[in-house]
Motif scaffolding. Sequence first.
Motif, PDB file in Angstrom:
ATOM      1  N   THR A 128       1.249  -1.140  -0.204  1.00  0.00           N
ATOM      2  CA  THR A 128       0.003  -0.111   0.029  1.00  0.00           C
ATOM      3  C   THR A 128       0.842   1.221   0.605  1.00  0.00           C
ATOM      4  O   THR A 128      -0.141   2.759  -0.064  1.00  0.00           O
ATOM      5  CB  THR A 128      -1.170   0.145   1.254  1.00  0.00           C
ATOM      6  OG1 THR A 128      -0.075  -0.188   2.507  1.00  0.00           O
ATOM      7  CG2 THR A 128      -1.918  -1.331   1.107  1.00  0.00           C
ATOM      8  N   ASN A 129       2.178   1.114   0.699  1.00  0.00           N
ATOM      9  CA  ASN A 129       3.062   2.600   0.848  1.00  0.00           C
ATOM     10  C   ASN A 129       4.408   2.115  -1.381  1.00  0.00           C
ATOM     11  O   ASN A 129       4.493   1.395  -1.344  1.00  0.00           O
ATOM     12  CB  ASN A 129       3.984   2.204   1.353  1.00  0.00           C
ATOM     13  CG  ASN A 129       4.923   3.652   1.919  1.00  0.00           C
ATOM     14  OD1 ASN A 129       4.133   4.402   1.562  1.00  0.00           O
ATOM     15  ND2 ASN A 129       5.429   3.736   3.036  1.00  0.00           N
ATOM     16  N   PRO A 130       3.920   3.654  -1.693  1.00  0.00           N
ATOM     17  CA  PRO A 130       4.088   3.481  -2.940  1.00  0.00           C
ATOM     18  C   PRO A 130       6.305   3.545  -2.579  1.00  0.00           C
ATOM     19  O   PRO A 130       7.192   2.794  -3.420  1.00  0.00           O
ATOM     20  CB  PRO A 130       4.503   4.858  -3.238  1.00  0.00           C
ATOM     21  CG  PRO A 130       2.570   5.145  -2.573  1.00  0.00           C
ATOM     22  CD  PRO A 130       2.404   4.265  -1.620  1.00  0.00           C
ATOM     23  N   ASP A 131       7.019   3.897  -1.524  1.00  0.00           N
ATOM     24  CA  ASP A 131       7.873   3.571  -1.001  1.00  0.00           C
ATOM     25  C   ASP A 131       8.946   2.275  -0.902  1.00  0.00           C
ATOM     26  O   ASP A 131      10.087   2.070  -0.962  1.00  0.00           O
ATOM     27  CB  ASP A 131       8.241   4.401   0.643  1.00  0.00           C
ATOM     28  CG  ASP A 131       7.985   5.668   0.123  1.00  0.00           C
ATOM     29  OD1 ASP A 131       8.648   6.630  -1.066  1.00  0.00           O
ATOM     30  OD2 ASP A 131       7.489   6.497   1.115  1.00  0.00           O
ATOM     31  N   ASP A 132       7.851   1.757  -0.370  1.00  0.00           N
ATOM     32  CA  ASP A 132       8.386  -0.193  -0.602  1.00  0.00           C
ATOM     33  C   ASP A 132       8.616  -0.407  -2.315  1.00  0.00           C
ATOM     34  O   ASP A 132       9.584  -1.594  -2.263  1.00  0.00           O
ATOM     35  CB  ASP A 132       6.804  -0.663  -0.494  1.00  0.00           C
ATOM     36  CG  ASP A 132       6.370  -0.435   1.217  1.00  0.00           C
ATOM     37  OD1 ASP A 132       7.640   0.129   1.812  1.00  0.00           O
ATOM     38  OD2 ASP A 132       5.281  -1.180   1.829  1.00  0.00           O
ATOM     39  N   LEU A 133       8.491   0.159  -3.482  1.00  0.00           N
ATOM     40  CA  LEU A 133       8.142  -0.136  -4.314  1.00  0.00           C
ATOM     41  C   LEU A 133       9.448   0.140  -4.877  1.00  0.00           C
ATOM     42  O   LEU A 133      10.604  -0.873  -5.120  1.00  0.00           O
ATOM     43  CB  LEU A 133       7.682   0.409  -5.342  1.00  0.00           C
ATOM     44  CG  LEU A 133       5.888  -0.096  -5.776  1.00  0.00           C
ATOM     45  CD1 LEU A 133       5.496   0.300  -6.179  1.00  0.00           C
ATOM     46  CD2 LEU A 133       5.689  -2.245  -6.211  1.00  0.00           C
TER      47      LEU A 133
ATOM     48  N   ASP B 107       0.567 -11.317  -8.716  1.00  0.00           N
ATOM     49  CA  ASP B 107       0.226 -12.254  -7.897  1.00  0.00           C
ATOM     50  C   ASP B 107      -0.774 -10.717  -7.472  1.00  0.00           C
ATOM     51  O   ASP B 107      -1.746 -11.748  -6.952  1.00  0.00           O
ATOM     52  CB  ASP B 107       1.253 -11.395  -6.416  1.00  0.00           C
ATOM     53  CG  ASP B 107       2.283 -12.838  -6.893  1.00  0.00           C
ATOM     54  OD1 ASP B 107       1.871 -13.668  -7.869  1.00  0.00           O
ATOM     55  OD2 ASP B 107       3.585 -12.765  -5.976  1.00  0.00           O
ATOM     56  N   GLY B 108      -1.332 -10.132  -7.486  1.00  0.00           N
ATOM     57  CA  GLY B 108      -2.379  -8.857  -7.636  1.00  0.00           C
ATOM     58  C   GLY B 108      -2.073  -8.531  -6.342  1.00  0.00           C
ATOM     59  O   GLY B 108      -2.901  -7.401  -5.592  1.00  0.00           O
ATOM     60  N   ARG B 109      -0.948  -7.750  -5.506  1.00  0.00           N
ATOM     61  CA  ARG B 109      -0.102  -7.582  -4.151  1.00  0.00           C
ATOM     62  C   ARG B 109      -0.357  -5.531  -4.397  1.00  0.00           C
ATOM     63  O   ARG B 109      -0.344  -5.076  -3.477  1.00  0.00           O
ATOM     64  CB  ARG B 109       0.725  -8.138  -3.968  1.00  0.00           C
ATOM     65  CG  ARG B 109       0.799  -8.973  -2.878  1.00  0.00           C
ATOM     66  CD  ARG B 109       2.547  -9.890  -2.547  1.00  0.00           C
ATOM     67  NE  ARG B 109       2.957 -10.313  -3.379  1.00  0.00           N
ATOM     68  CZ  ARG B 109       4.552  -9.342  -3.203  1.00  0.00           C
ATOM     69  NH1 ARG B 109       5.033  -9.852  -2.178  1.00  0.00           N
ATOM     70  NH2 ARG B 109       5.187  -9.231  -3.688  1.00  0.00           N
ATOM     71  N   LEU B 110      -0.401  -5.078  -5.611  1.00  0.00           N
ATOM     72  CA  LEU B 110      -0.112  -4.055  -5.838  1.00  0.00           C
ATOM     73  C   LEU B 110      -1.892  -3.127  -6.563  1.00  0.00           C
ATOM     74  O   LEU B 110      -1.671  -2.415  -6.785  1.00  0.00           O
ATOM     75  CB  LEU B 110       0.737  -3.528  -7.509  1.00  0.00           C
ATOM     76  CG  LEU B 110       1.806  -4.292  -6.724  1.00  0.00           C
ATOM     77  CD1 LEU B 110       3.233  -3.756  -8.324  1.00  0.00           C
ATOM     78  CD2 LEU B 110       2.717  -3.079  -6.193  1.00  0.00           C
ATOM     79  N   ASP B 111      -2.709  -3.903  -5.898  1.00  0.00           N
ATOM     80  CA  ASP B 111      -4.171  -4.060  -7.196  1.00  0.00           C
ATOM     81  C   ASP B 111      -4.599  -2.730  -5.836  1.00  0.00           C
ATOM     82  O   ASP B 111      -4.951  -1.818  -6.303  1.00  0.00           O
ATOM     83  CB  ASP B 111      -5.054  -5.295  -6.342  1.00  0.00           C
ATOM     84  CG  ASP B 111      -4.866  -5.969  -7.397  1.00  0.00           C
ATOM     85  OD1 ASP B 111      -4.476  -5.621  -8.552  1.00  0.00           O
ATOM     86  OD2 ASP B 111      -5.350  -7.214  -7.800  1.00  0.00           O
ATOM     87  N   THR B 112      -4.202  -2.234  -4.218  1.00  0.00           N
ATOM     88  CA  THR B 112      -4.441  -1.835  -3.807  1.00  0.00           C
ATOM     89  C   THR B 112      -3.834   0.371  -4.723  1.00  0.00           C
ATOM     90  O   THR B 112      -4.659   0.930  -4.723  1.00  0.00           O
ATOM     91  CB  THR B 112      -4.273  -1.210  -2.297  1.00  0.00           C
ATOM     92  OG1 THR B 112      -4.798  -2.837  -2.546  1.00  0.00           O
ATOM     93  CG2 THR B 112      -5.097  -0.575  -1.677  1.00  0.00           C
ATOM     94  N   LEU B 113      -2.763  -0.495  -4.545  1.00  0.00           N
ATOM     95  CA  LEU B 113      -2.029   0.968  -5.389  1.00  0.00           C
ATOM     96  C   LEU B 113      -2.532   1.189  -6.874  1.00  0.00           C
ATOM     97  O   LEU B 113      -3.151   2.257  -6.948  1.00  0.00           O
ATOM     98  CB  LEU B 113      -0.427   0.820  -4.897  1.00  0.00           C
ATOM     99  CG  LEU B 113       0.550   0.912  -3.959  1.00  0.00           C
ATOM    100  CD1 LEU B 113       1.933   0.245  -4.143  1.00  0.00           C
ATOM    101  CD2 LEU B 113       0.073   2.448  -3.589  1.00  0.00           C
ATOM    102  N   LEU B 114      -2.727   0.813  -7.210  1.00  0.00           N
ATOM    103  CA  LEU B 114      -3.313   0.471  -8.375  1.00  0.00           C
ATOM    104  C   LEU B 114      -4.813   0.811  -8.712  1.00  0.00           C
ATOM    105  O   LEU B 114      -5.592   1.122 -10.053  1.00  0.00           O
ATOM    106  CB  LEU B 114      -2.810  -0.528  -9.776  1.00  0.00           C
ATOM    107  CG  LEU B 114      -1.469  -0.733  -9.551  1.00  0.00           C
ATOM    108  CD1 LEU B 114      -1.657  -2.320 -10.785  1.00  0.00           C
ATOM    109  CD2 LEU B 114      -1.005   0.401 -10.607  1.00  0.00           C
ATOM    110  N   GLY B 115      -5.737   0.932  -7.751  1.00  0.00           N
ATOM    111  CA  GLY B 115      -7.078   1.182  -7.548  1.00  0.00           C
ATOM    112  C   GLY B 115      -7.557   0.385  -8.226  1.00  0.00           C
ATOM    113  O   GLY B 115      -8.751   0.733  -8.339  1.00  0.00           O
ATOM    114  N   LYS B 116      -7.597  -1.076  -8.210  1.00  0.00           N
ATOM    115  CA  LYS B 116      -8.439  -2.523  -8.343  1.00  0.00           C
ATOM    116  C   LYS B 116      -9.501  -2.706  -7.381  1.00  0.00           C
ATOM    117  O   LYS B 116      -9.800  -3.017  -7.863  1.00  0.00           O
ATOM    118  CB  LYS B 116      -7.137  -3.231  -9.174  1.00  0.00           C
ATOM    119  CG  LYS B 116      -6.748  -2.657 -10.695  1.00  0.00           C
ATOM    120  CD  LYS B 116      -6.548  -4.325 -11.120  1.00  0.00           C
ATOM    121  CE  LYS B 116      -5.369  -3.598 -12.090  1.00  0.00           C
ATOM    122  NZ  LYS B 116      -4.419  -5.371 -12.436  1.00  0.00           N
ATOM    123  N   ASN B 117      -9.101  -2.040  -6.154  1.00  0.00           N
ATOM    124  CA  ASN B 117      -9.769  -2.913  -5.249  1.00  0.00           C
ATOM    125  C   ASN B 117     -10.606  -1.453  -4.596  1.00  0.00           C
ATOM    126  O   ASN B 117     -10.259  -0.420  -3.906  1.00  0.00           O
ATOM    127  CB  ASN B 117      -9.019  -2.876  -4.107  1.00  0.00           C
ATOM    128  CG  ASN B 117      -8.427  -4.230  -4.590  1.00  0.00           C
ATOM    129  OD1 ASN B 117      -9.134  -5.210  -5.065  1.00  0.00           O
ATOM    130  ND2 ASN B 117      -7.392  -4.998  -3.195  1.00  0.00           N
TER     131      ASN B 117
END
Length: 179
Positions: A150-155, A169-179
């Motif tokens: 959920t934190n862009p700094d983790d990327l 894997d779908g772990r970036l769905d929240t950041l990408l606004g898919k959820n």
Amino acid sequence: MSDETATENPTVDEPVVESEPQGTEDTTDWKAEARKWEKRAKDANSYKEAADKWREYEAAQKPEQERVAEQLAAAKAEAESARTTLMRYEVAAEKKIPAEAVKLLSGSSREELEEAADALLALIAQSKPNTPKPNEMQGKPATGLPAQITNPDDLKSMTPAEVMAAKKDGRLDTLLGKN
């Protein structure tokens, strides 16, 4: 033939009833009529009282056997009613019918009551809405699912291959606004 002519032609001696001429006033004494009907009502009440006294007298004159026979018949009717009610409750308990619906069961034999209970259960089942069963996982954190980033700094600390794998894997769905 002489009879036919006699009935067809009325004799002169028969009185002819004429209607009242129009425009005449009604001469009925309404107070007298009211008193007459009031007297009749009082007489009817006195006749009723006399009839009640007569019934009491007849009841007192009945032989003891007749009174006992009437009491026996009343007791038998009450026992039959109690037996039917008990049977109704037994069938309802066996079929697990709600207490509010027991009075809807009708029948005089056990078989009739069981048929009525089955029909009633079918109606009850039709009237219940099909609600989904509750999800046991609802409100609990998902286990076995990949954790969302959920934190862009983790990327920034991840390699491009790891970022692509996380996206797959779908772990970036929240950041990408898919959820």
